[in-house]
Write a protein that holds these residues in place. Sequence first.
Motif, mmCIF file in Angstrom:
data_model
loop_
_atom_site.group_PDB
_atom_site.id
_atom_site.type_symbol
_atom_site.label_atom_id
_atom_site.label_comp_id
_atom_site.label_asym_id
_atom_site.label_seq_id
_atom_site.Cartn_x
_atom_site.Cartn_y
_atom_site.Cartn_z
ATOM 1 N N THR A 1 8.240 9.613 -4.692
ATOM 2 C CA THR A 1 7.190 10.628 -4.619
ATOM 3 C C THR A 1 7.056 11.181 -3.212
ATOM 4 O O THR A 1 6.991 10.423 -2.234
ATOM 5 N N ASP A 2 7.021 12.497 -3.117
ATOM 6 C CA ASP A 2 6.761 13.173 -1.846
ATOM 7 C C ASP A 2 5.316 13.658 -1.774
ATOM 8 O O ASP A 2 4.874 14.148 -0.732
ATOM 9 N N ASN A 3 4.604 13.516 -2.895
ATOM 10 C CA ASN A 3 3.246 14.071 -2.993
ATOM 11 C C ASN A 3 2.163 13.062 -2.651
ATOM 12 O O ASN A 3 0.992 13.425 -2.565
ATOM 13 N N HIS A 4 2.526 11.786 -2.493
ATOM 14 C CA HIS A 4 1.536 10.760 -2.211
ATOM 15 C C HIS A 4 2.009 9.883 -1.057
ATOM 16 O O HIS A 4 3.204 9.716 -0.850
ATOM 17 N N THR A 5 1.043 9.321 -0.340
ATOM 18 C CA THR A 5 1.354 8.406 0.755
ATOM 19 C C THR A 5 0.874 7.009 0.387
ATOM 20 O O THR A 5 -0.296 6.827 0.023
ATOM 21 N N LEU A 6 1.776 6.049 0.471
ATOM 22 C CA LEU A 6 1.424 4.666 0.202
ATOM 23 C C LEU A 6 1.169 3.936 1.511
ATOM 24 O O LEU A 6 2.056 3.880 2.381
ATOM 25 N N GLU A 7 -0.036 3.412 1.686
ATOM 26 C CA GLU A 7 -0.378 2.629 2.870
ATOM 27 C C GLU A 7 -0.391 1.161 2.482
ATOM 28 O O GLU A 7 -1.195 0.725 1.657
ATOM 29 N N GLY B 1 -1.031 14.801 -2.349
ATOM 30 C CA GLY B 1 -1.538 14.725 -0.981
ATOM 31 C C GLY B 1 -2.492 13.576 -0.739
ATOM 32 O O GLY B 1 -2.918 13.366 0.409
ATOM 33 N N SER B 2 -2.839 12.838 -1.757
ATOM 34 C CA SER B 2 -3.790 11.738 -1.598
ATOM 35 C C SER B 2 -3.096 10.468 -1.126
ATOM 36 O O SER B 2 -1.873 10.353 -1.161
ATOM 37 N N VAL B 3 -3.898 9.507 -0.684
ATOM 38 C CA VAL B 3 -3.397 8.241 -0.146
ATOM 39 C C VAL B 3 -3.668 7.119 -1.142
ATOM 40 O O VAL B 3 -4.754 7.033 -1.716
ATOM 41 N N ILE B 4 -2.680 6.274 -1.342
ATOM 42 C CA ILE B 4 -2.828 5.091 -2.194
ATOM 43 C C ILE B 4 -2.726 3.874 -1.288
ATOM 44 O O ILE B 4 -1.707 3.676 -0.607
ATOM 45 N N LYS B 5 -3.783 3.082 -1.242
ATOM 46 C CA LYS B 5 -3.830 1.924 -0.354
ATOM 47 C C LYS B 5 -3.529 0.644 -1.139
ATOM 48 O O LYS B 5 -4.169 0.365 -2.144
ATOM 49 N N VAL B 6 -2.550 -0.110 -0.636
ATOM 50 C CA VAL B 6 -2.186 -1.404 -1.222
ATOM 51 C C VAL B 6 -2.469 -2.456 -0.165
ATOM 52 O O VAL B 6 -1.814 -2.487 0.891
ATOM 53 N N VAL B 7 -3.459 -3.313 -0.417
ATOM 54 C CA VAL B 7 -3.911 -4.281 0.584
ATOM 55 C C VAL B 7 -3.802 -5.693 0.024
ATOM 56 O O VAL B 7 -4.346 -5.990 -1.052
ATOM 57 N N GLY B 8 -3.090 -6.557 0.733
ATOM 58 C CA GLY B 8 -2.973 -7.957 0.335
ATOM 59 C C GLY B 8 -3.547 -8.859 1.402
ATOM 60 O O GLY B 8 -3.412 -8.590 2.602
ATOM 61 N N ARG B 9 -4.195 -9.928 0.984
ATOM 62 C CA ARG B 9 -4.734 -10.888 1.942
ATOM 63 C C ARG B 9 -4.854 -12.266 1.309
ATOM 64 O O ARG B 9 -4.942 -12.381 0.076
ATOM 65 N N VAL B 10 -4.860 -13.281 2.143
ATOM 66 C CA VAL B 10 -4.977 -14.662 1.677
ATOM 67 C C VAL B 10 -6.429 -15.086 1.772
ATOM 68 O O VAL B 10 -7.074 -14.909 2.816
ATOM 69 N N THR B 11 -6.970 -15.621 0.665
ATOM 70 C CA THR B 11 -8.348 -16.122 0.646
ATOM 71 C C THR B 11 -8.325 -17.554 0.122
ATOM 72 O O THR B 11 -8.060 -17.788 -1.052
ATOM 73 N N GLU B 12 -8.582 -18.511 1.029
ATOM 74 C CA GLU B 12 -8.555 -19.933 0.684
ATOM 75 C C GLU B 12 -7.212 -20.297 0.044
ATOM 76 O O GLU B 12 -6.186 -20.244 0.694
#
Length: 358
Positions: A227-233, A268-279
């Motif tokens: 995709t050129d229409n969306h930005t993956l963060e 043109g919208s942004v898609i945020k993918v966030v990973g984190r460790v919790t316990e």
Amino acid sequence: EALVDAEEARDKIEVILKSIGDGLIVADLNNRVVLMNLLAEKLAGVSLNEAISRPIQTLFAHREFYDQVASVLAGKEGASEVEWVIMNHHFAQPRSIQAHTALVQGQGGRITGTVTLLRDVTRERELDRMKNEFISTAAHELRTPLAVVMGFAEILLNQEEYGVNDPALQKEYLSTIYEKSKRLEGIIEDLLDLSRIQAGLLISLTKAPFDICQLLEQVAAEFQQRTDNHTLELTLPEELVELSADRNKLEQVLENLISNAVKFSPPGSVIKVVGRVTEDCFQLSVTDEGIGMTPEQVKQVFDKFYRVDASSTAPEGLGLGLSIVKHIIEAHGGEILIESEYGKGTTVTFTLPLWAGK
């Protein structure tokens, strides 16, 4: 003693009526209401005190219902069940009601009136609608890639007739055939997963330790290329995060969630993918700036066959993706939830247990 026995019998009848899962209305030989349970009061939108001695046909503005009661009372053969839609102040949405009426016989077989059971079949009718829609959608989803595969295969089988002699063009056609075949494979896998779920079986998993962050980087990079229409963060922990899980199934989960975010988000919208460790868990969230969902849609989004947008211009899909995703996550001992606001976007979050072994 007779008075006590009568009161005990009345109390037992009241307990039985309250325990019945369906609405119940008893009418006399003149079709006037004698008794109703609480659910029947709710469906009719009136209390027993308001309905007592009223003609039963005044409870619901549905001619077939009254005709059924009158036919049963007259001993005629009529429709065994009638169904209609009601709307009153007790319900936020219209409800589909199914009524079945039978004669009430007293001692010696004497007819004393009628009893009508009212079933709320709204959920069943919604499932029927979604299944019918699913069949139509599945046929369309299968036919589209199959038509492409057959078309390009025919061209390659008759290269001289179609004038396809350029090796680069032949490779392009073969690549298209391969991509559409993968799409067909994905649809078939979804249907097989659905059949396992319907049979009450857990989705089959082949677990092994692997780095979930590496898989996320791979899937995100593949989508960004498409995709050129969306930005993956992508925001991930710097350290190694190992899970004991089925890598292929989790790849299916990630592809589904990111694909949904892309399909339902404006260019043109942004898609945020966030990973984190919790316990002792790894938590991942996928957030988009798309069309979002209403609270009612959020409640149904994990249902089989459910599609938020079922119009003819809706993005491709069978309405199985999120249902299967939920079963995959739960089969791994994890949890998934969705938060969404109509017109502002959606966040899907799931947690999976970390690999404890070394």
